[in-house]
Design a protein around this motif. Structure first.
Motif, mmCIF file in Angstrom:
data_model
loop_
_atom_site.group_PDB
_atom_site.id
_atom_site.type_symbol
_atom_site.label_atom_id
_atom_site.label_comp_id
_atom_site.label_asym_id
_atom_site.label_seq_id
_atom_site.Cartn_x
_atom_site.Cartn_y
_atom_site.Cartn_z
ATOM 1 N N TYR A 163 4.820 -0.694 -9.759
ATOM 2 C CA TYR A 163 3.639 -0.542 -9.271
ATOM 3 C C TYR A 163 2.451 -1.791 -9.559
ATOM 4 N N VAL A 164 2.756 -2.394 -10.607
ATOM 5 C CA VAL A 164 2.314 -3.603 -10.990
ATOM 6 C C VAL A 164 2.396 -4.821 -10.149
ATOM 7 N N LYS A 165 3.714 -4.967 -9.813
ATOM 8 C CA LYS A 165 3.971 -5.919 -9.024
ATOM 9 C C LYS A 165 3.442 -5.792 -7.675
ATOM 10 N N GLU A 166 3.221 -4.626 -7.055
ATOM 11 C CA GLU A 166 2.653 -4.413 -5.814
ATOM 12 C C GLU A 166 1.367 -4.552 -5.810
ATOM 13 N N LEU A 167 0.671 -4.489 -7.092
ATOM 14 C CA LEU A 167 -0.968 -4.696 -7.033
ATOM 15 C C LEU A 167 -1.127 -6.180 -7.291
ATOM 16 N N ASN A 168 -0.526 -6.984 -7.736
ATOM 17 C CA ASN A 168 -0.397 -8.135 -7.756
ATOM 18 C C ASN A 168 -0.033 -8.938 -6.430
ATOM 19 N N ILE A 212 -10.166 -11.888 -9.494
ATOM 20 C CA ILE A 212 -8.480 -11.410 -9.466
ATOM 21 C C ILE A 212 -7.726 -11.771 -10.951
ATOM 22 N N GLU A 213 -7.832 -12.984 -11.369
ATOM 23 C CA GLU A 213 -7.168 -12.951 -12.852
ATOM 24 C C GLU A 213 -7.613 -12.209 -13.873
ATOM 25 N N THR A 214 -8.876 -11.814 -13.986
ATOM 26 C CA THR A 214 -9.320 -10.842 -14.857
ATOM 27 C C THR A 214 -8.558 -9.654 -14.819
ATOM 28 N N PHE A 215 -8.575 -9.034 -13.616
ATOM 29 C CA PHE A 215 -8.245 -7.810 -12.911
ATOM 30 C C PHE A 215 -6.651 -7.902 -13.482
ATOM 31 N N ARG A 216 -5.828 -8.857 -13.079
ATOM 32 C CA ARG A 216 -4.307 -8.928 -13.300
ATOM 33 C C ARG A 216 -4.207 -9.072 -14.849
ATOM 34 N N GLY A 217 -4.905 -9.814 -15.638
ATOM 35 C CA GLY A 217 -4.737 -9.709 -17.138
ATOM 36 C C GLY A 217 -4.895 -8.390 -17.719
ATOM 37 N N ARG A 218 -5.888 -7.811 -17.356
ATOM 38 C CA ARG A 218 -6.114 -6.432 -18.031
ATOM 39 C C ARG A 218 -5.192 -5.279 -17.446
ATOM 40 N N VAL A 219 -4.721 -5.433 -16.282
ATOM 41 C CA VAL A 219 -3.344 -4.456 -15.834
ATOM 42 C C VAL A 219 -2.274 -4.722 -16.632
ATOM 43 N N LEU A 230 0.826 -1.401 0.012
ATOM 44 C CA LEU A 230 -0.087 -0.189 0.050
ATOM 45 C C LEU A 230 0.664 1.278 -0.129
ATOM 46 N N MET A 231 1.808 1.143 0.791
ATOM 47 C CA MET A 231 2.950 2.574 0.756
ATOM 48 C C MET A 231 3.523 2.544 -0.449
ATOM 49 N N VAL A 232 3.894 1.257 -1.095
ATOM 50 C CA VAL A 232 4.688 1.781 -2.426
ATOM 51 C C VAL A 232 3.668 2.344 -3.656
#
Length: 331
Positions: free
Chosen positions: A172-177, A142-149, A110-112
Motif C-alpha cells: 500500500y505504501v509503495k503504491e502511495l509513493n 511530498i517528502e514530508t508526506f512520505r516521511g510521516r507515512v 489507484l486500483m491497488v
C-alpha cells in the motif's frame, strides 16, 4: 536656318546629360557624394545587433524540426493554447485534463490502493488508512508526506501479527509513493477519497480506447464524439474522478479531453522543444527590431549606407516560417 538651330536641344557633354528622369550622371554623382555618412556609433550598434541576431538564428535552426510543421502537431499546439487560455470550448477544462492524465498514468496504483482498502480491514489497517487520509487533507509537500507515512508504517508493522497483513500495508505504501511521483497524484487521491464506490477499472478501459485511436480519429473531433457516444457508459463515470461540472459533462467535452491526451502522449517532448524555439525567436525578435529601427533611421535615400546595412538579417527565414504563430501568441 537660324530658327532651326534654336529649336535643337542644348548640346551638353554626355556626362552632363540626363540618363533618366531629369538628373544627369554628374548631378547624381554630386548628390551621392553630398550624402552624409551613417554615424559611426550607429554602425557599431547595428553590427552588434546583427551578430546577436546571428547567434539566436543558429540556435533556432538547431532546434527547428520538420515535425513542427505537421498538421497534427500544429493542432496539438492550438489545443494547448486554447486549454491554457480557456477559449473556444476548452473553458474550465485545464484542471480536468491534468487530473485525467494523472489518473490514467496512475491507474494501476489507484486500483491497488482501492483494492487493498477493501480487502484488508483489520483495526490496525483501518487505523493506517485513516492516518493517510488525514495527512492527505493537510496538503503536505511530498517528502514530508512520505516521511510521516513511513514512520507510521514502521510503528504499526511490529503490532501486526500476520505476514500477509504486513505485506499488504507495505505494498500500500509503495503504491502511495509511486502515486506521489505523478504531478497532482496526491491531489487526485484526495479528490477520490471524497466519493464512495468509484469503479477504478474504467480508467483502464478509457486508456485502452485512447491507445486504439487512429490518425484520422485524433484529428477529427466529430469522429471522437461518435466514439465517446458508443462508449458513454464508461466516460460518464469520469465526471467524479476529474471534477467536471454538470455543464461540462457532455460527450463533446470527453472527446476534447481524449483528443488532447492522445496528442499530448505523442507530442509532449516535441512541444517542449517547440517552446524552446519560441523563446529563442522572441529573443531574436528584439535584435531584429533594433536592426530595422537603425536602418530606417538612416535610409539610403539620405545617407551613404555601409554594405552591412543591406545584408539579409540572419534568422529572417525561420522567423517568417513561424511569424503567424508568434503574432497570435502576442495578441
Amino acid at each position: 536656318m537660324a530658327s532651326e538651330l534654336k529649336t535643337q536641344p542644348s548640346q551638353k557633354p554626355w556626362w552632363n546629360r540626363p540618363l533618366w528622369g531629369d538628373k544627369s550622371l554628374l548631378e547624381k554623382l554630386i548628390c551621392k557624394l553630398s550624402k552624409p555618412e551613417v554615424f559611426e556609433g550607429a554602425i557599431h550598434l547595428h553590427n552588434r545587433e546583427l551578430l546577436e541576431a546571428q547567434g539566436f538564428s543558429k540556435m533556432a535552426k538547431a532546434i527547428d524540426s520538420d515535425k513542427f510543421g505537421s498538421q497534427e502537431f500544429l493542432l496539438f499546439v492550438k489545443i494547448k493554447y486554447l486549454l491554457a487560455s480557456n477559449l473556444d470550448g476548452y473553458e474550465g477544462l485545464s484542471d480536468s485534463a491534468q487530473l485525467l492524465a494523472v489518473a490514467l498514468k496512475a491507474k494501476d496504483s489507484l486500483m491497488v490502493l482501492n483494492q487493498t482498502e477493501l480487502r484488508y480491514q483489520t483495526y490496525k489497517q483501518q487505523q493506517f488508512y485513516k492516518f493517510v487520509e488525514d495527512l492527505l487533507s493537510q496538503n503536505l509537500d511530498i517528502e514530508t508526506f512520505r516521511g510521516r507515512v513511513q514512520a507510521k508504517l514502521t510503528e504499526l508493522l511490529v503490532q501486526i501479527k500476520t505476514e500477509e497483513d504486513k505485506m499488504a500495508l507495505q505494498a500500500y505504501v509503495k503504491e502511495l509513493n509511486d502515486l506521489s511521483e505523478h504531478e497532482l497524484g496526491l491531489k487526485l487521491l484526495v479528490s477520490l477519497k471524497g466519493y464512495y464506490c468509484i469503479d477504478y477499472s474504467i480508467l483502464s478501459k478509457i486508456a485502452a480506447i485512447i491507445n486504439r485511436l487512429g490518425k484520422k480519429d485524433i484529428q477529427d473531433l466529430k469522429r471522437l464524439v461518435s466514439l465517446v457516444l458508443v462508449n458513454y457508459e464508461f466516460f460518464k463515470k469520469l465526471k467524479k474522478i476529474i471534477g467536471l461540472s454538470e455543464e461540462k459533462n457532455t460527450p463533446e467535452t470527453y472527446a476534447r479531453l481524449i483528443q488532447y491526451l492522445a496528442l499530448n502522449h505523442k507530442y509532449q517532448l516535441a512541444f517542449l522543444k517547440f517552446q524552446e524555439l519560441e523563446a529563442v525567436l522572441w529573443q531574436w525578435c528584439k535584435h531584429y527590431q533594433a536592426i530595422l529601427a537603425i536602418r530606417q533611421q538612416y535610409p539610403p535615400s539620405q545617407y551613404k549606407q555601409p554594405k552591412d546595412f543591406s545584408q539579409e538579417i540572419p534568422g529572417l527565414k525561420i522567423y517568417l516560417k513561424y511569424k503567424n504563430w508568434l503574432s497570435d501568441r502576442k495578441a
